[in-house]
Enzyme design. Structure first.
Site, mmCIF file in Angstrom:
data_model
loop_
_atom_site.group_PDB
_atom_site.id
_atom_site.type_symbol
_atom_site.label_atom_id
_atom_site.label_comp_id
_atom_site.label_asym_id
_atom_site.label_seq_id
_atom_site.Cartn_x
_atom_site.Cartn_y
_atom_site.Cartn_z
ATOM 1 N N HIS A 78 -11.514 -7.246 -12.884
ATOM 2 C CA HIS A 78 -12.135 -5.978 -12.336
ATOM 3 C C HIS A 78 -13.527 -6.355 -11.768
ATOM 4 C CE1 HIS A 78 -12.939 -2.116 -11.569
ATOM 5 N NE2 HIS A 78 -14.125 -2.074 -11.575
ATOM 6 N N ASN A 105 -13.020 -3.151 2.426
ATOM 7 C CA ASN A 105 -13.931 -2.261 2.658
ATOM 8 C C ASN A 105 -14.987 -2.216 1.377
ATOM 9 O OD1 ASN A 105 -13.114 -0.830 4.905
ATOM 10 N ND2 ASN A 105 -11.206 0.020 3.737
ATOM 11 N N ASP A 141 0.792 -1.169 -0.135
ATOM 12 C CA ASP A 141 0.011 0.121 0.081
ATOM 13 C C ASP A 141 0.875 1.108 0.021
ATOM 14 O OD1 ASP A 141 -3.202 0.597 0.808
ATOM 15 O OD2 ASP A 141 -1.801 2.136 1.138
ATOM 16 N N HIS A 162 -10.271 -5.232 -3.102
ATOM 17 C CA HIS A 162 -8.983 -5.360 -2.676
ATOM 18 C C HIS A 162 -9.007 -5.900 -1.304
ATOM 19 C CE1 HIS A 162 -10.053 -1.293 -2.450
ATOM 20 N NE2 HIS A 162 -9.407 -1.119 -1.159
#
Ligand code: AMP
Length: 113
Positions: A46, A86, A30, A99
């Site tokens: 995706h 999230n 990250d 992710h």
């Protein structure tokens, strides 16, 4: 999707921040780490978030968690780690490509904010 940041990262070229790259899963550090180890694992395909997963994603999800186990070992997260994903605005999702955060290397508070 060409306008998706994580699709572009998955497509490469890969720098040193990319720790794993297979046909289905990419893992990278990250850019704004919230713990000594803060990695992101994404499917190459995706998918916007968990909310869009179907049974057809079972295989890639199994691989994501295999890679999580392997990277946690590689990063010596022997005393524990957290896996977070999230979903949507209330959870603070800022990149609309599924992710999983892998966080470790310090004691992590609970509950999250
Ligand atoms: P979330 O808020 O759950 O959508 O998480 C998105 C994460 O992507 C954040 O932790 C960001 O720091 C991280 N991020 C954004 N841009 C990049 C980038 N170019 N490379 C690596 N991580 C990124």
């Amino acid at each position: 999707m060409s306008d998706c940041l994580f699709c572009r990262i998955a497509a490469g070229p890969h720098d040193a921040g990319v720790l794993h790259s297979s046909d289905r899963v990419v893992a990278f550090r990250d850019v704004n780490p919230q713990a000594p180890t803060h990695l992101l694992l994404i499917p190459r395909e995706h998918v916007a978030s968990v909310a869009d997963l179907t049974g057809s994603h079972d295989g890639v999800l199994a691989e994501v968690f295999e890679v999580i186990r392997s990277l946690a070992e590689r990063e010596s997260l022997d005393t524990g780690y957290r896996v977070v994903t999230n979903v949507g605005v209330d959870a603070g999702q800022s990149v609309d490509h599924l992710h999983f955060h892998l966080l470790g290397g310090r004691a992590l508070g609970w509950p999250p904010g």
